[in-house]
Design a protein around this motif. Structure first.
Motif, PDB file in Angstrom:
ATOM      1  N   GLU A  53       0.906  -1.384  -0.122  1.00 30.92           N
ATOM      2  CA  GLU A  53       0.055   0.035  -0.017  1.00 30.92           C
ATOM      3  C   GLU A  53       0.878   1.253   0.144  1.00 30.92           C
ATOM      4  O   GLU A  53       0.597   2.395  -0.627  1.00 30.92           O
ATOM      5  CB  GLU A  53      -0.798  -0.143   1.298  1.00 30.92           C
ATOM      6  N   THR A  55       3.905   3.258  -1.419  1.00 26.66           N
ATOM      7  CA  THR A  55       4.893   3.247  -2.353  1.00 26.66           C
ATOM      8  C   THR A  55       6.447   3.060  -2.052  1.00 26.66           C
ATOM      9  O   THR A  55       7.108   2.518  -2.885  1.00 26.66           O
ATOM     10  CB  THR A  55       4.612   4.664  -3.072  1.00 26.66           C
ATOM     11  N   ALA A  58       6.845  -0.322  -2.290  1.00 25.95           N
ATOM     12  CA  ALA A  58       6.801  -0.788  -3.926  1.00 25.95           C
ATOM     13  C   ALA A  58       8.203  -0.649  -4.528  1.00 25.95           C
ATOM     14  O   ALA A  58       8.761  -1.225  -5.203  1.00 25.95           O
ATOM     15  CB  ALA A  58       5.891  -0.223  -4.472  1.00 25.95           C
ATOM     16  N   ARG A  59       8.746   0.402  -3.980  1.00 22.39           N
ATOM     17  CA  ARG A  59      10.357   0.948  -4.444  1.00 22.39           C
ATOM     18  C   ARG A  59      11.359  -0.090  -3.918  1.00 22.39           C
ATOM     19  O   ARG A  59      12.167  -0.627  -4.861  1.00 22.39           O
ATOM     20  CB  ARG A  59      10.386   2.349  -4.414  1.00 22.39           C
ATOM     21  N   ASN A  62      10.823  -3.202  -6.293  1.00 25.72           N
ATOM     22  CA  ASN A  62      11.501  -2.980  -7.811  1.00 25.72           C
ATOM     23  C   ASN A  62      12.960  -3.018  -7.589  1.00 25.72           C
ATOM     24  O   ASN A  62      13.486  -3.498  -8.618  1.00 25.72           O
ATOM     25  CB  ASN A  62      11.099  -1.521  -8.085  1.00 25.72           C
ATOM     26  N   THR A 266       7.306  10.388  -1.552  1.00 23.85           N
ATOM     27  CA  THR A 266       6.225   9.639  -2.330  1.00 23.85           C
ATOM     28  C   THR A 266       5.728  10.439  -3.582  1.00 23.85           C
ATOM     29  O   THR A 266       5.576  11.701  -3.463  1.00 23.85           O
ATOM     30  CB  THR A 266       4.850   9.326  -1.384  1.00 23.85           C
ATOM     31  N   GLU A 267       5.683   9.946  -4.733  1.00 24.01           N
ATOM     32  CA  GLU A 267       5.374  10.409  -6.098  1.00 24.01           C
ATOM     33  C   GLU A 267       4.284  11.337  -6.042  1.00 24.01           C
ATOM     34  O   GLU A 267       4.354  12.654  -6.262  1.00 24.01           O
ATOM     35  CB  GLU A 267       5.631   9.498  -7.231  1.00 24.01           C
ATOM     36  N   PHE A 330      11.001   8.502 -10.580  1.00 26.00           N
ATOM     37  CA  PHE A 330       9.852   7.948 -11.147  1.00 26.00           C
ATOM     38  C   PHE A 330       9.671   8.436 -12.642  1.00 26.00           C
ATOM     39  O   PHE A 330       8.596   8.215 -13.236  1.00 26.00           O
ATOM     40  CB  PHE A 330       8.690   8.579 -10.527  1.00 26.00           C
TER      41      PHE A 330
END
Length: 331
Positions: A53, A55, A58-59, A62, A266-267, A330
């Motif tokens: 949930e 980011t 999530a990075r 990746n 966060t983006e 990003f």
């Protein structure tokens, strides 16, 4: 006498250079034959995070997938998403132990919640690296993270500098949105917030409440703050950027605009900066944390000395350097 805070501006490349130097402390990841799984092969690794949930994690995924693709770790290495469930994260550690990974990298949901599972890994002689969030007990090889106390203080100071730029007052009232209760990162960032409030006699903490690191929870809490304190609120410090988004939405709904700062980079939050010059964050670099953790794990397996703590510096991001930051991470 009030202390006037002058906002510091950080050069993007300079912060990354410092991080790269830290990441390189353990060598080049095995080119000298000393940082692998112990038999010349790439190690099998488990990376466990609280929830995709966020980011931020999530990075991390990746970067972890990139490490597999590059052959820095085995293709059998596994990423575990606990879905913010403490019981699931304990189960994830147990699965990693059952799969006999070479080492575990874990960002604990709470410092206390995974103690039994960490001890199980210890008993199985599987090295554990704490990444971003620490654990309360059990043996860990190293703790790779930003200095979360410093992040909390820097973000609070950034919010104060924005408030001072907006108006000249004798006192500025700030509210804090805290993260998940019991998480080491929540405790540390809260400590940094309190350090800033104590240091600047023109800064006063109006209220603090958990927003659970969640945009929706933060929106609800911020609505309550607005109802209770109204125009007394001069600024908002959020312990992560997702909560900053929630605070932004609540203030927007109330036709209010005050400085807001967060932490993480966060983006979705930084994309707000072009239209909001008093929004900011102290960005963490999760890619560097993953890279550094892998290097430290491999160094440990090779019998090399590993530092107890590896600090990955945070980067101040404001309207001034938001575009460069987004392009780099990003774009």
């Amino acid at each position: 006498m009030s202390r006037k805070l002058k906002r510091r501006h950080f050069i993007l490349s300079g912060a990354l250079t410092g991080t790269a130097l830290l990441a390189g402390c353990a060598g080049d990841g095995g080119s000298d034959g000393g940082s692998d799984g112990g038999d010349g092969s790439s190690p099998t690794v488990g990376l466990l995070v609280p929830s995709l949930e966020f980011t931020f994690f999530a990075r991390m995924q990746n970067a972890f997938d990139q490490a597999k693709s590059d052959g820095d770790i085995s293709s059998d290495s596994t990423f575990y998403d606990a879905g913010n469930s403490q019981s699931q994260q304990v189960s994830d550690v147990e699965n990693a132990v059952s799969n006999e990974v070479d080492f575990i990298m874990i960002s604990a949901i709470t410092a206390e919640g995974v103690i039994s599972a960490i001890q199980e890994a210890n008993e199985a002689d599987i090295p554990v690296i704490a990444i971003d969030r620490n654990v309360a007990e059990g043996e860990t090889v190293t703790y790779v993270a930003s200095d979360n106390v410093q992040l909390g203080q820097r973000s609070t100071e950034l919010c104060l500098s924005f408030m001072q730029e907006e108006s000249d007052q004798d006192m500025y009232n700030i509210v804090q949105l805290e993260g998940t209760p019991g998480a080491s990162v929540t405790n540390d960032r809260g400590e940094g917030f309190q350090a800033a409030v104590s240091e600047y006699d023109n800064l006063e903490s109006l209220a603090s409440q958990t927003g659970e690191f969640s945009t929706q929870e933060a929106l609800n809490v911020m609505e309550d703050f607005i109802t209770e304190y109204g125009d007394e609120i001069d600024g908002v410090f959020c312990q992560n950027d997702l909560m900053a988004l929630g605070a932004h939405q609540a203030l927007q709904n109330a036709n209010r605009s005050v400085p807001i700062t967060g932490i993480d980079g966060t983006e979705a939050w930084i994309e707000r900066f072009p239209d909001n010059p008093t929004y900011g964050t102290i960005a963490q670099l999760p890619e560097e944390m993953v890279t550094t953790s892998i290097e430290q794990g491999k160094a440990y397996l090779a019998g090399e000395d590993v530092e107890d703590t590896m600090v990955v510096e945070g980067l101040e991001v404001t309207q001034e350097n938001a575009s460069d930051y987004l392009d780099q991470y990003f774009g």
